[in-house]
Design a protein around this motif. Structure first.
Motif, PDB file in Angstrom:
ATOM      1  N   GLY A  18       0.793  -1.231   0.000  1.00  0.00           N
ATOM      2  CA  GLY A  18       0.000   0.000   0.000  1.00  0.00           C
ATOM      3  C   GLY A  18       0.820   1.275   0.000  1.00  0.00           C
ATOM      4  O   GLY A  18       0.450   2.267  -0.657  1.00  0.00           O
ATOM      5  N   ARG A  19       1.959   1.266   0.693  1.00  0.00           N
ATOM      6  CA  ARG A  19       2.757   2.492   0.808  1.00  0.00           C
ATOM      7  C   ARG A  19       3.446   2.877  -0.501  1.00  0.00           C
ATOM      8  O   ARG A  19       3.978   3.980  -0.627  1.00  0.00           O
ATOM      9  CB  ARG A  19       3.806   2.320   1.919  1.00  0.00           C
ATOM     10  N   LYS A  20       3.439   1.979  -1.473  1.00  0.00           N
ATOM     11  CA  LYS A  20       4.079   2.269  -2.759  1.00  0.00           C
ATOM     12  C   LYS A  20       3.180   3.103  -3.668  1.00  0.00           C
ATOM     13  O   LYS A  20       3.611   3.519  -4.745  1.00  0.00           O
ATOM     14  CB  LYS A  20       4.443   0.956  -3.460  1.00  0.00           C
ATOM     15  N   PHE A  21       1.945   3.343  -3.237  1.00  0.00           N
ATOM     16  CA  PHE A  21       0.982   4.079  -4.058  1.00  0.00           C
ATOM     17  C   PHE A  21       0.753   5.476  -3.493  1.00  0.00           C
ATOM     18  O   PHE A  21       0.945   5.729  -2.303  1.00  0.00           O
ATOM     19  CB  PHE A  21      -0.346   3.308  -4.118  1.00  0.00           C
ATOM     20  N   GLU A  22       0.299   6.369  -4.362  1.00  0.00           N
ATOM     21  CA  GLU A  22       0.043   7.758  -3.942  1.00  0.00           C
ATOM     22  C   GLU A  22      -1.244   7.861  -3.125  1.00  0.00           C
ATOM     23  O   GLU A  22      -1.417   8.787  -2.333  1.00  0.00           O
ATOM     24  CB  GLU A  22      -0.047   8.654  -5.183  1.00  0.00           C
TER      25      GLU A  22
END
Length: 257
Positions: A18-22
């Motif tokens: 999840g943290r890889k997305f804006e």
């Protein structure tokens, strides 16, 4: 089917990437929440509020919500998880088409209905595989004994629970927690009772699929198969059920999916 761990796997993926997305949003139990227009609008609103980490978005109705989602989400790389989707309309309202989302976005859908995924033309389908006996025993043991294998004196009874549960993860967790810290004599009584009366938490989870059948003949076909035709030749069963006016060739396909 229910209780296989679809939501658990989706949560694990969401937490890992999840943290890889804006922006990201996880909509849980959509089937249960979908009953009214107000709930549908609130789900649209939740997607925006989650993705942009704000509570300032206000949506008037479903159609305007679709337009706002399309305009906003197209600007970002978004991870969206839609859990327990049961109707095609839910996908139309919450994630319309690929054009709604910015490049690199990902949509994960959990559902009990294979045909729904086909209708939406998803890129890839992952069907959860049934756990083998050793995996089932380990999952059960963690809940029953807080260790990866059964205590020696409970080994035989643990294997009975595995056989009873059909290796369904939900059943293994629920029954393991129920039997945790119980004496061997109580295990005897619980196992005997389960053979006559299923555990309500497991039964209710499985019953959702039955209640979700929209055609009364599909429910009748399911019950007739469960009571009379398990292990019988499919073509023979279709002929018998068609003789009852159930259009079983169509109904059985629905049940399979």
């Amino acid at each position: 089917m229910g209780g296989m761990g679809k939501t658990t796997i989706a949560k694990a993926i969401y937490n890992e990437i999840g943290r890889k997305f804006e922006g990201r949003s996880f909509l849980l139990n959509i089937r249960e929440f979908w009953e009214t227009d107000t709930n549908q609008v609130s789900l649209q609103q939740q997607v925006l509020c989650d993705a942009y980490e704000t509570t300032t978005f206000k949506i008037r109705d479903i159609e305007s919500g679709k337009n706002i989602l399309k305009q906003r989400l197209a600007q970002n790389r978004v991870l969206l998880v839609l859990d327990d989707v049961s109707e095609f309309h839910q996908l139309q309202v919450l994630c319309g088409s690929r054009e709604w989302f910015g490049p690199g976005s990902r949509i994960i859908i959990t559902t009990r209905d294979r045909n729904l995924l086909r209708s939406y033309r998803v890129d890839q389908v992952y069907e959860i595989k049934e756990m083998d006996e050793s995996e089932s025993l380990e999952l059960f043991s963690w809940h029953a004994f807080k260790q990866p294998s059964p205590k020696e004196e409970f080994s035989t009874h643990s294997n009975e629970v595995i056989a009873y549960s059909g290796r369904l993860p939900l059943a293994l967790q629920v029954l393991g927690s129920r039997l945790s810290d119980c004496e061997i004599t109580e295990w005897h009584r619980v196992l005997e009772k389960l053979k006559c009366i299923p555990h309500d938490q497991v039964q209710n989870k499985l019953k959702v699929s039955f209640n979700g059948l929209k055609d009364v003949t599909e429910k009748q076909i399911f019950l007739d198969i469960a009571c009379f035709f398990i292990g019988k030749d499919r073509n023979d069963v279709i002929q018998i059920l068609n003789g009852c006016g159930f259009f079983a060739d169509i109904g059985i396909k629905v049940l399979v999916e």
